[in-house]
Design a protein around this motif. Structure first.
Motif, PDB file in Angstrom:
ATOM      1  N   LEU A   1       0.638  -1.078  -0.089  1.00  0.00           N
ATOM      2  CA  LEU A   1      -0.132  -0.046   0.057  1.00  0.00           C
ATOM      3  C   LEU A   1       0.937   1.259   0.004  1.00  0.00           C
ATOM      4  O   LEU A   1       0.467   2.331  -0.483  1.00  0.00           O
ATOM      5  CB  LEU A   1      -0.970   0.043   1.317  1.00  0.00           C
ATOM      6  CG  LEU A   1      -1.979  -1.025   0.929  1.00  0.00           C
ATOM      7  CD1 LEU A   1      -2.813  -0.926   2.631  1.00  0.00           C
ATOM      8  CD2 LEU A   1      -3.111  -0.688   0.086  1.00  0.00           C
ATOM      9  N   GLU A   2       2.076   1.190   0.337  1.00  0.00           N
ATOM     10  CA  GLU A   2       3.207   2.302   0.353  1.00  0.00           C
ATOM     11  C   GLU A   2       2.538   3.606   1.109  1.00  0.00           C
ATOM     12  O   GLU A   2       2.598   4.739   0.534  1.00  0.00           O
ATOM     13  CB  GLU A   2       3.573   2.386  -1.122  1.00  0.00           C
ATOM     14  CG  GLU A   2       4.187   1.334  -1.565  1.00  0.00           C
ATOM     15  CD  GLU A   2       4.775   1.497  -3.125  1.00  0.00           C
ATOM     16  OE1 GLU A   2       4.342   2.363  -3.677  1.00  0.00           O
ATOM     17  OE2 GLU A   2       5.511   0.851  -3.479  1.00  0.00           O
ATOM     18  N   GLY A   3       1.939   3.273   2.189  1.00  0.00           N
ATOM     19  CA  GLY A   3       1.235   4.690   3.029  1.00  0.00           C
ATOM     20  C   GLY A   3      -0.062   5.118   2.441  1.00  0.00           C
ATOM     21  O   GLY A   3      -0.292   5.968   3.222  1.00  0.00           O
ATOM     22  N   HIS A   4      -0.563   4.374   1.458  1.00  0.00           N
ATOM     23  CA  HIS A   4      -1.713   4.844   0.913  1.00  0.00           C
ATOM     24  C   HIS A   4      -3.014   4.325   1.732  1.00  0.00           C
ATOM     25  O   HIS A   4      -3.776   3.286   1.286  1.00  0.00           O
ATOM     26  CB  HIS A   4      -1.796   4.704  -0.676  1.00  0.00           C
ATOM     27  CG  HIS A   4      -0.993   5.404  -1.334  1.00  0.00           C
ATOM     28  ND1 HIS A   4      -0.912   6.872  -1.209  1.00  0.00           N
ATOM     29  CD2 HIS A   4       0.224   5.105  -2.006  1.00  0.00           C
ATOM     30  CE1 HIS A   4      -0.071   7.203  -2.178  1.00  0.00           C
ATOM     31  NE2 HIS A   4       0.603   6.218  -2.475  1.00  0.00           N
ATOM     32  N   PHE A   5      -2.955   4.721   2.941  1.00  0.00           N
ATOM     33  CA  PHE A   5      -3.984   4.013   3.950  1.00  0.00           C
ATOM     34  C   PHE A   5      -4.336   5.059   5.177  1.00  0.00           C
ATOM     35  O   PHE A   5      -3.711   5.964   5.552  1.00  0.00           O
ATOM     36  CB  PHE A   5      -3.767   2.495   4.478  1.00  0.00           C
ATOM     37  CG  PHE A   5      -2.566   2.635   5.528  1.00  0.00           C
ATOM     38  CD1 PHE A   5      -2.452   2.678   6.742  1.00  0.00           C
ATOM     39  CD2 PHE A   5      -1.173   2.426   4.813  1.00  0.00           C
ATOM     40  CE1 PHE A   5      -1.524   2.837   7.783  1.00  0.00           C
ATOM     41  CE2 PHE A   5      -0.002   2.455   5.688  1.00  0.00           C
ATOM     42  CZ  PHE A   5      -0.277   2.707   7.140  1.00  0.00           C
ATOM     43  N   SER A   6      -5.598   5.059   5.629  1.00  0.00           N
ATOM     44  CA  SER A   6      -5.876   5.828   6.818  1.00  0.00           C
ATOM     45  C   SER A   6      -5.303   5.254   7.890  1.00  0.00           C
ATOM     46  O   SER A   6      -5.603   4.211   8.325  1.00  0.00           O
ATOM     47  CB  SER A   6      -7.519   5.941   6.687  1.00  0.00           C
ATOM     48  OG  SER A   6      -7.647   6.487   8.260  1.00  0.00           O
ATOM     49  N   ILE A   7      -4.662   6.006   8.480  1.00  0.00           N
ATOM     50  CA  ILE A   7      -3.874   5.991   9.784  1.00  0.00           C
ATOM     51  C   ILE A   7      -4.912   5.393  10.961  1.00  0.00           C
ATOM     52  O   ILE A   7      -5.080   4.380  11.476  1.00  0.00           O
ATOM     53  CB  ILE A   7      -3.269   6.852  10.458  1.00  0.00           C
ATOM     54  CG1 ILE A   7      -1.990   7.108   9.543  1.00  0.00           C
ATOM     55  CG2 ILE A   7      -2.647   6.629  11.819  1.00  0.00           C
ATOM     56  CD1 ILE A   7      -0.976   8.421   9.907  1.00  0.00           C
ATOM     57  N   LYS A   8      -6.010   6.479  11.060  1.00  0.00           N
ATOM     58  CA  LYS A   8      -7.107   6.174  11.912  1.00  0.00           C
ATOM     59  C   LYS A   8      -7.835   4.746  11.641  1.00  0.00           C
ATOM     60  O   LYS A   8      -8.257   4.080  12.537  1.00  0.00           O
ATOM     61  CB  LYS A   8      -8.091   7.341  12.213  1.00  0.00           C
ATOM     62  CG  LYS A   8      -9.290   7.331  13.090  1.00  0.00           C
ATOM     63  CD  LYS A   8     -10.107   8.333  13.116  1.00  0.00           C
ATOM     64  CE  LYS A   8      -9.432   9.846  13.520  1.00  0.00           C
ATOM     65  NZ  LYS A   8     -10.560  10.748  13.479  1.00  0.00           N
ATOM     66  N   GLY A   9      -8.064   4.753  10.234  1.00  0.00           N
ATOM     67  CA  GLY A   9      -8.911   3.692   9.729  1.00  0.00           C
ATOM     68  C   GLY A   9      -8.247   2.068  10.143  1.00  0.00           C
ATOM     69  O   GLY A   9      -8.823   1.267  10.684  1.00  0.00           O
TER      70      GLY A   9
ATOM     71  N   PRO B   1     -17.537   3.788   8.943  1.00  0.00           N
ATOM     72  CA  PRO B   1     -16.834   4.770   8.623  1.00  0.00           C
ATOM     73  C   PRO B   1     -15.644   4.761   8.093  1.00  0.00           C
ATOM     74  O   PRO B   1     -15.138   5.615   7.250  1.00  0.00           O
ATOM     75  CB  PRO B   1     -16.512   5.594  10.108  1.00  0.00           C
ATOM     76  CG  PRO B   1     -17.189   4.757  11.028  1.00  0.00           C
ATOM     77  CD  PRO B   1     -17.485   3.588  10.527  1.00  0.00           C
ATOM     78  N   LEU B   2     -15.040   3.754   7.998  1.00  0.00           N
ATOM     79  CA  LEU B   2     -13.723   3.347   7.630  1.00  0.00           C
ATOM     80  C   LEU B   2     -13.432   3.588   6.290  1.00  0.00           C
ATOM     81  O   LEU B   2     -12.391   4.034   5.907  1.00  0.00           O
ATOM     82  CB  LEU B   2     -13.109   1.960   8.124  1.00  0.00           C
ATOM     83  CG  LEU B   2     -13.343   1.562   9.744  1.00  0.00           C
ATOM     84  CD1 LEU B   2     -12.394   0.538   9.915  1.00  0.00           C
ATOM     85  CD2 LEU B   2     -12.712   2.912  10.297  1.00  0.00           C
ATOM     86  N   PRO B   3     -14.255   3.126   5.209  1.00  0.00           N
ATOM     87  CA  PRO B   3     -13.835   3.489   3.832  1.00  0.00           C
ATOM     88  C   PRO B   3     -13.815   4.799   3.339  1.00  0.00           C
ATOM     89  O   PRO B   3     -13.258   5.242   2.382  1.00  0.00           O
ATOM     90  CB  PRO B   3     -15.206   2.831   3.126  1.00  0.00           C
ATOM     91  CG  PRO B   3     -15.717   1.907   4.098  1.00  0.00           C
ATOM     92  CD  PRO B   3     -15.620   2.456   5.404  1.00  0.00           C
ATOM     93  N   ASN B   4     -14.226   5.840   4.372  1.00  0.00           N
ATOM     94  CA  ASN B   4     -14.266   7.254   3.749  1.00  0.00           C
ATOM     95  C   ASN B   4     -13.207   8.274   4.691  1.00  0.00           C
ATOM     96  O   ASN B   4     -13.204   9.391   4.243  1.00  0.00           O
ATOM     97  CB  ASN B   4     -15.598   8.029   3.982  1.00  0.00           C
ATOM     98  CG  ASN B   4     -16.635   6.980   3.520  1.00  0.00           C
ATOM     99  OD1 ASN B   4     -16.471   6.743   1.813  1.00  0.00           O
ATOM    100  ND2 ASN B   4     -17.963   6.640   3.865  1.00  0.00           N
ATOM    101  N   LEU B   5     -12.384   7.710   5.428  1.00  0.00           N
ATOM    102  CA  LEU B   5     -11.442   8.423   6.161  1.00  0.00           C
ATOM    103  C   LEU B   5     -10.342   8.657   5.273  1.00  0.00           C
ATOM    104  O   LEU B   5      -9.682   7.920   4.327  1.00  0.00           O
ATOM    105  CB  LEU B   5     -10.931   7.456   7.298  1.00  0.00           C
ATOM    106  CG  LEU B   5     -11.822   7.162   8.529  1.00  0.00           C
ATOM    107  CD1 LEU B   5     -11.368   6.405   9.436  1.00  0.00           C
ATOM    108  CD2 LEU B   5     -12.461   8.384   9.127  1.00  0.00           C
TER     109      LEU B   5
END
Length: 424
Positions: A308-316, A347-351
């Motif tokens: 993912l190379e950082g392309h993910f939500s930290i909170k999610g 909520p997670l898909p939209n963070l």
């Protein structure tokens, strides 16, 4: 092997007893043949909405089960792409009418028949946006086939572990939410509670918009009724996904499915398989490897799929990891209900708080690359190894050995779970 389903011998030497007596497929006259079919149909509690297909219709719809129509191969049998009338059963020209997936039953005896019956009886009654739709069935002599809606994007397993491009974070969370809704429906909303018993990435199919639908109800069981707390059953499922208390006792509850959901959520977070003998020692079992990382911030980042190379939500990602840990609790009573899992995932898909823009994450990445220059390449190589060798999952936990063909052919379209393949 796949191919035409005609001219295959039946061999009822299964280890399991069927749900109801299976009528021998050996017939000596047309009258006996018709009698066999009618008795088989008596075992079905099918909803009237299901279409009844003739074998010849399905043979023509799949262009004679030709290899070009093959979508996948699993323990149940082979799955072929076909085309039928929008509202009927007649075959139509490829590319017209309704596209379907036609699943054939391997003539491997009583267990296959039992699973076929379970599939028809459960999906004949259950209708939900996150369950794959069963359109109809065919029973003629020893031929048993099932006709499903066609799922153009195949399985979650294919996207997570067999594709060169990583599945984007938001889509992973969308799939997790859809699959959770499917399980929540089975456990808490269906007229009779159902325990799915085989929740894993190869059984989560995706439509064109990546909406998740649960497939393969061959191992599903009615949940406990009245004051019963569990269903006692032969231990079946897939190594790496089955809840430990179920493996040890054979006591099946809806919390067994919740544990399996936790494993799949972990696979989506990490990009790793639940069981992977190609990993270094200590990392073969995903759950055991991941447990120490789930609650600790510095270690937590090491869980996330490096592709993912950082392309993910930290909170999610943090919330998903906490949720996975909760689902994987060793005490089944502590695990959440699937309706609670659905609420946590919504909520997670939209963070949008992407880790790639976080200084802390960039520092972690620099540390990781500094300590292991080939870390990212190693992961990609690992994926390559997996892609070449396929996976080594087993459907029946109670079968110590066995030898079967590779679970899928090139198209990797698993409408059925793999059987034991004889590998250690």
């Amino acid at each position: 092997m796949c191919g035409s389903t005609e001219n295959k011998s039946t061999n009822d030497t299964s280890r399991d007893q069927p749900v109801a007596p299976v009528v021998s497929s050996t017939t000596t006259s047309n009258a006996e043949s018709n009698s066999s079919t009618s008795k088989l149909e008596e075992e079905l509690k099918v909803a009237s909405r299901l279409r009844k297909f003739s074998f010849n219709d399905l043979k023509m719809a799949t262009r004679n089960f030709r290899p070009e129509s093959l979508l996948g191969e699993g323990g149940f049998g082979c799955v072929f792409k076909g085309w039928i009338e929008e509202n009927g059963t007649a075959p139509v020209k490829p590319g017209t009418g309704l596209t379907v997936a036609v699943k054939t039953l391997n003539h491997d005896g009583l267990q296959g028949h039992k699973e076929w019956l379970a599939e028809v009886n459960f999906l004949g009654d259950l209708i939900h946006p996150n369950l794959v739709k069963l359109i109809g069935y065919c029973i003629e002599d020893d031929q048993r086939l099932l006709v499903y809606e066609f799922m153009p994007r195949g399985s979650l397993e294919n996207h997570l572990f067999r594709r060169a491009l990583p599945l984007p974070w938001a889509i992973r969370m969308k799939i997790a939410l859809g699959a959770a809704k499917g399980l929540a429906f089975l456990h808490e909303e269906a007229e009779r509670p159902v325990i799915y018993r085989d929740f894993k990435t190869s059984n989560i199919l995706l439509d064109a918009e990546y909406n998740a639908k649960l497939s393969d109800f061959g191992l599903a069981k009615d949940g406990p009724e009245g004051d019963k707390t569990h269903v006692s059953t032969r231990v079946m499922g897939t190594y790496g996904y089955a809840a430990p208390e179920y493996v040890m006792t054979g006591h099946l509850t809806s919390r067994s499915d919740v544990y399996s959901f936790g494993v799949v959520l972990l696979e989506m977070l990490t990009g790793r398989r639940s069981m992977d003998k190609n990993r270094p020692n200590g990392e073969h079992n995903l759950v055991e490897w991941a447990r120490p990382h789930l609650g600790e911030r510095r270690r937590f980042y090491r869980l996330i799929d490096p592709r993912l190379e950082g392309h993910f939500s930290i909170k999610g990602a943090q919330k998903a990891a906490q949720l996975a840990a909760h689902c994987l609790s060793r005490d089944p009573k502590v695990r959440p209900l699937m309706s609670e899992v659905v609420e946590a995932l919504k909520p997670l898909p939209n963070l949008k708080d992407m880790a790639s823009s976080s200084y802390y994450f960039q520092t972690m990445q620099a540390e990781r690359i500094g300590s292991s220059p080939n870390a990212r390449n190693g992961v990609r190589t690992q994926q390559g190894i997996l892609s070449r060798n396929g996976h080594q999952q087993q459907r029946s936990l109670s079968i110590p050995n066995g030898s079967h063909a590779s679970p899928y052919h090139q198209n990797q379209y698993p409408y059925q779970s793999p059987r034991p393949n004889g590998k250690p």
